[in-house]
Enzyme design. Structure first.
Site, PDB file in Angstrom:
ATOM      1  N   SER A  17       0.849  -1.192   0.000  1.00 21.95           N
ATOM      2  CA  SER A  17       0.000   0.000   0.000  1.00 21.95           C
ATOM      3  C   SER A  17       0.886   1.244   0.000  1.00 21.95           C
ATOM      4  O   SER A  17       2.120   1.142   0.061  1.00 21.95           O
ATOM      5  CB  SER A  17      -0.916  -0.013   1.223  1.00 21.95           C
ATOM      6  OG  SER A  17      -0.150  -0.069   2.386  1.00 21.95           O
ATOM      7  N   ASP A 152      -5.968  -8.295  -1.331  1.00 23.06           N
ATOM      8  CA  ASP A 152      -6.737  -8.075  -0.099  1.00 23.06           C
ATOM      9  C   ASP A 152      -8.094  -8.770  -0.248  1.00 23.06           C
ATOM     10  O   ASP A 152      -8.738  -8.648  -1.302  1.00 23.06           O
ATOM     11  CB  ASP A 152      -7.042  -6.580   0.115  1.00 23.06           C
ATOM     12  CG  ASP A 152      -5.789  -5.755   0.356  1.00 23.06           C
ATOM     13  OD1 ASP A 152      -4.729  -6.351   0.583  1.00 23.06           O
ATOM     14  OD2 ASP A 152      -5.899  -4.503   0.315  1.00 23.06           O
ATOM     15  N   GLU A 154     -10.854  -7.959   1.119  1.00 19.31           N
ATOM     16  CA  GLU A 154     -11.978  -7.024   1.020  1.00 19.31           C
ATOM     17  C   GLU A 154     -12.078  -6.309  -0.325  1.00 19.31           C
ATOM     18  O   GLU A 154     -13.124  -5.757  -0.644  1.00 19.31           O
ATOM     19  CB  GLU A 154     -11.938  -6.015   2.172  1.00 19.31           C
ATOM     20  CG  GLU A 154     -10.624  -5.283   2.293  1.00 19.31           C
ATOM     21  CD  GLU A 154     -10.593  -4.403   3.541  1.00 19.31           C
ATOM     22  OE1 GLU A 154     -11.411  -4.609   4.445  1.00 19.31           O
ATOM     23  OE2 GLU A 154      -9.748  -3.486   3.565  1.00 19.31           O
ATOM     24  N   LYS A 193      10.527  -9.336  -9.354  1.00 17.95           N
ATOM     25  CA  LYS A 193       9.676 -10.478  -8.966  1.00 17.95           C
ATOM     26  C   LYS A 193       8.372 -10.065  -8.249  1.00 17.95           C
ATOM     27  O   LYS A 193       7.303 -10.602  -8.583  1.00 17.95           O
ATOM     28  CB  LYS A 193      10.483 -11.460  -8.107  1.00 17.95           C
ATOM     29  CG  LYS A 193       9.860 -12.828  -7.975  1.00 17.95           C
ATOM     30  CD  LYS A 193       9.976 -13.671  -9.232  1.00 17.95           C
ATOM     31  CE  LYS A 193      11.313 -14.369  -9.322  1.00 17.95           C
ATOM     32  NZ  LYS A 193      11.545 -14.990 -10.627  1.00 17.95           N
ATOM     33  N   THR A 195       6.580  -7.553  -8.655  1.00 19.17           N
ATOM     34  CA  THR A 195       5.649  -7.065  -9.685  1.00 19.17           C
ATOM     35  C   THR A 195       5.088  -8.228 -10.489  1.00 19.17           C
ATOM     36  O   THR A 195       3.885  -8.304 -10.754  1.00 19.17           O
ATOM     37  CB  THR A 195       6.364  -6.048 -10.597  1.00 19.17           C
ATOM     38  OG1 THR A 195       6.652  -4.896  -9.815  1.00 19.17           O
ATOM     39  CG2 THR A 195       5.522  -5.661 -11.796  1.00 19.17           C
ATOM     40  N   CYS A 385     -12.681  26.412  12.000  1.00 21.85           N
ATOM     41  CA  CYS A 385     -13.748  25.619  12.620  1.00 21.85           C
ATOM     42  C   CYS A 385     -13.563  25.569  14.144  1.00 21.85           C
ATOM     43  O   CYS A 385     -13.805  26.562  14.804  1.00 21.85           O
ATOM     44  CB  CYS A 385     -13.849  24.248  11.964  1.00 21.85           C
ATOM     45  SG  CYS A 385     -15.520  23.586  12.085  1.00 21.85           S
ATOM     46  N   LEU A 386     -13.058  24.455  14.699  1.00 28.53           N
ATOM     47  CA  LEU A 386     -12.830  24.446  16.150  1.00 28.53           C
ATOM     48  C   LEU A 386     -11.844  25.551  16.536  1.00 28.53           C
ATOM     49  O   LEU A 386     -11.954  26.141  17.620  1.00 28.53           O
ATOM     50  CB  LEU A 386     -12.287  23.073  16.584  1.00 28.53           C
ATOM     51  CG  LEU A 386     -12.023  22.921  18.079  1.00 28.53           C
ATOM     52  CD1 LEU A 386     -13.315  23.049  18.889  1.00 28.53           C
ATOM     53  CD2 LEU A 386     -11.369  21.575  18.385  1.00 28.53           C
ATOM     54  N   GLY A 387     -10.909  25.859  15.656  1.00 31.38           N
ATOM     55  CA  GLY A 387      -9.940  26.942  15.911  1.00 31.38           C
ATOM     56  C   GLY A 387     -10.642  28.283  16.060  1.00 31.38           C
ATOM     57  O   GLY A 387     -10.277  29.109  16.901  1.00 31.38           O
ATOM     58  N   GLU A 409     -20.048  21.772  23.613  1.00 25.73           N
ATOM     59  CA  GLU A 409     -19.419  20.501  23.236  1.00 25.73           C
ATOM     60  C   GLU A 409     -18.444  20.065  24.331  1.00 25.73           C
ATOM     61  O   GLU A 409     -18.346  18.881  24.649  1.00 25.73           O
ATOM     62  CB  GLU A 409     -18.668  20.647  21.897  1.00 25.73           C
ATOM     63  CG  GLU A 409     -17.959  19.365  21.458  1.00 25.73           C
ATOM     64  CD  GLU A 409     -17.165  19.515  20.153  1.00 25.73           C
ATOM     65  OE1 GLU A 409     -17.073  20.636  19.619  1.00 25.73           O
ATOM     66  OE2 GLU A 409     -16.638  18.482  19.683  1.00 25.73           O
ATOM     67  N   HIS A 511     -14.446  25.497   6.343  1.00 30.13           N
ATOM     68  CA  HIS A 511     -13.121  24.919   6.040  1.00 30.13           C
ATOM     69  C   HIS A 511     -12.616  25.424   4.690  1.00 30.13           C
ATOM     70  O   HIS A 511     -12.840  24.766   3.669  1.00 30.13           O
ATOM     71  CB  HIS A 511     -13.218  23.395   5.988  1.00 30.13           C
ATOM     72  CG  HIS A 511     -13.461  22.767   7.311  1.00 30.13           C
ATOM     73  ND1 HIS A 511     -12.455  22.254   8.094  1.00 30.13           N
ATOM     74  CD2 HIS A 511     -14.604  22.577   8.007  1.00 30.13           C
ATOM     75  CE1 HIS A 511     -12.969  21.762   9.208  1.00 30.13           C
ATOM     76  NE2 HIS A 511     -14.272  21.947   9.186  1.00 30.13           N
ATOM     77  N   GLU A 513      -9.721  25.339   3.550  1.00 29.32           N
ATOM     78  CA  GLU A 513      -8.661  24.470   3.000  1.00 29.32           C
ATOM     79  C   GLU A 513      -9.190  23.501   1.946  1.00 29.32           C
ATOM     80  O   GLU A 513      -8.458  23.112   1.042  1.00 29.32           O
ATOM     81  CB  GLU A 513      -7.942  23.712   4.129  1.00 29.32           C
ATOM     82  CG  GLU A 513      -8.728  22.614   4.844  1.00 29.32           C
ATOM     83  CD  GLU A 513      -9.602  23.112   5.990  1.00 29.32           C
ATOM     84  OE1 GLU A 513      -9.958  24.302   6.007  1.00 29.32           O
ATOM     85  OE2 GLU A 513      -9.962  22.278   6.864  1.00 29.32           O
TER      86      GLU A 513
END
Ligand code: GLN
Length: 540
Positions: A17, A152, A154, A193, A195, A385-387, A409, A511, A513
């Site tokens: 991965s 994998d 899944e 190999k 690959t 946001c939280l900032g 919160e 957000h 970003e």
């Protein structure tokens, strides 16, 4: 349009991965786009969560949010940053979502009398999700990245769906397999190999890859390319070298050198349009790689051990740095490590402070100490946001004198709930997909820092939160110098706050970003970096 039918390109991964399927998909898409084609990218994720919104960032990195409010894999952020076109819910599908809709159909009676099985019901659902983007009529190419690594358990149904589609679509579909050619330093050799094995595994599932993109630390010579081609049944020119790059933004150029786009278009029988225009991209890359100077910005958050948790923020700083001809180095600061005593020491040499989004109580007091220091010392501050919520709490406590002010919160019983739950959120009991999500309009007030930044009244930004500024307190805040400079017109919600007398102190409930791209760096990041540059240059 140079094509008559829609082309489907699948990107699978082998050997290990983290080889960068997302960046490869985005780079190929960029090259096709630069040749004048329309293209979108989709990610299929083999986990059982319906979306990554319920995952902790330590598990899966940042959760990227689209305009239509989908909580998605962070690779979609790369797709948008590279292509500068928005993605949507249809661009990210998980096994959880596939099973959820198959089970809903079963309960509705859509399959009455039938046994519901992985093949054909799950694979049909996967195929439908792949073709859905093609049906919009907006794209000539759909690139589908299959999450996970071939082999994998899944991801088997996805590979099976690819096999079936390749069979159905013939020359309108192709498979690019991203694989690894490891280098053994003891013998000084590149080894093919792993690959070969991973292609054999794909063949066992009935899928013959058309192109192999080989991650490698060293150049692949002709002999190795021929050997890989021979063992894996691909044309020698379809063995593409993918050398380690110094930045992800270099990968489209490396792929151009290797002619990945040419091989793809030839195999799909599409005439090559004469020119490939990557000038804007190259300009950006040049600026990014040749900064005139460097600044350091502190990113205060609680997931800083895993940089992927703030992927879109760090990428937005790259875009904004290039605009300002500077390199933005991020100093990752754990919010739990900051207090009122050590904050000055921690922030030495920093030109600006960004307090990151997040959830829950952990690290909150450190964020508040950071904000107090930035506010009192005129250090450019950007809260997301939280900032932003923490900036409101800090101001309430230390300027308005509301002792113990908090967000409900963190402290449901606080005497001064300056941040509290939106009415619409109070009845919500389920956690998945129930936040205020996606794009909402915001009206920017004139004569504010926000106005100077956006230079327009009506903007749209993406959200992911449950809590909001409590408007009961707004008059008190505005009277003492913290202004609401952006308001959501429908709900009258405070979206942007700023301090008038401070060089650059801005908090946003949304957000920004998520919307910063190479072609369109986000103006808030650009202006924040500009303010930080003015605050203090470090010689490069
Ligand atoms: N936890 C806060 C809320 O839900 C902020 C969320 C965020 O930073 N994305 O409102």
């Amino acid at each position: 349009m140079s094509t008559t039918s829609i082309k489907y390109i699948f990107v699978t991964g082998g050997v290990t991965s983290s080889l960068g399927k997302g960046i490869l998909a985005a780079s190929l898409a960029k090259l096709l786009q630069a040749r004048g084609h329309t293209v979108t990218i989709q990610k299929l994720d083999p986990y059982i969560n319906v979306d990554p919104g319920t995952l902790n960032p330590y598990e899966h990195g940042e959760c990227f949010v689209t305009d239509d409010g989908a909580e998605t894999d962070l690779d979609l952020g790369h797709y948008e940053r590279f292509l500068n076109i928005p993605t949507s819910q249809a661009n990210n599908v998980t096994t959880g979502r596939i099973y959820q809709s198959v089970i809903e159909k079963e309960r509705r009676g859509d399959y009455l009398g039938k046994t519901v099985q992985v093949i054909p019901h799950i694979t049909d659902e996967i195929k439908n999700r792949i073709k859905l983007l093609g049906k919009t009529g907006n794209y000539e190419f759909i690139i589908t990245e299959i999450g996970g690594t071939v082999g994998d358990i899944e991801s088997l149904p996805y590979i099976e769906a690819v096999r079936q589609l390749k069979w159905e679509l013939g020359r309108d579909a192709m498979v690019i397999h991203l694989t690894l050619i490891p280098y053994l330093s003891t013998t000084g050799e590149l080894k093919t190999k792993p690959t070969q094995h991973s292609v054999k595994l794909l063949l066992e599932y009935g899928v013959q890859p058309d192109i192999l993109v080989c991650r490698t630390e060293h150049p692949l010579n002709k002999d190795i390319r021929n050997k890989i081609a021979l063992f894996c049944n691909v044309a020698p020119n379809a063995v593409i070298e993918a050398r380690d790059a110094s930045t992800i933004y270099e990968v489209p150029l490396l792929m151009e050198e290797e002619q990945l786009d040419v091989v793809v278009l030839n195999q799909l029988n599409i005439p090559l349009t004469p020119n490939l225009d990557l000038n804007k991209w190259k300009e950006f890359l040049h600026k990014f790689q040749h900064p005139e100077f460097e600044i350091k910005i502190g990113l205060v958050g609680k997931y800083v051990e895993l940089k992927d948790s703030y992927k879109s923020i760090s990428e937005a700083f790259i875009h904004a740095g290039a605009v300002n001809n500077c390199k933005v180095s991020i100093e990752w600061i754990h919010s739990e490590s900051i207090d009122d005593v050590n904050v000055g020491e921690k922030f030495k040499g920093l030109s600006g402070i960004l307090v990151a989004p997040g959830f829950g109580q952990r690290g909150i007091e450190g964020k508040i100490s950071a904000i107090k220091y930035a506010r009192e010392n005129g250090i450019p501050f950007f809260g997301i946001c939280l900032g932003m919520q923490c900036a409101v709490i800090e101001y309430a406590r230390n300027v308005l004198g509301l002792e113990g002010a908090n967000s409900t919160e963190m402290d449901p019983k606080t005497k001064f709930p300056v941040i509290n739950l939106m009415d619409g959120q109070k009845k919500v009991t389920k956690k998945g997909g129930t936040m205020r999500l996606g794009s909402y309009p915001c009206v920017v007030k004139e004569n504010t820092k926000a106005w100077n930044t956006y230079k327009q009244k009506d903007i749209n930004e993406r959200h992911r939160h449950r809590y909001e500024f409590n408007n009961e307190y707004l008059p008190a805040f505005e009277k003492s110098g913290m202004m609401a400079s952006g308001i959501n017109p429908e709900g009258n919600l405070v979206e942007i706050i700023e301090i008038k007398s401070h060089p650059w102190f801005v908090g946003v409930q949304f957000h920004p970003e998520y919307k910063s791209t190479v072609a369109n760096p986000h103006p808030l990041f650009v202006n924040f970096v500009k303010a930080a540059v003015e605050a203090g240059k470090l010689v490069h």
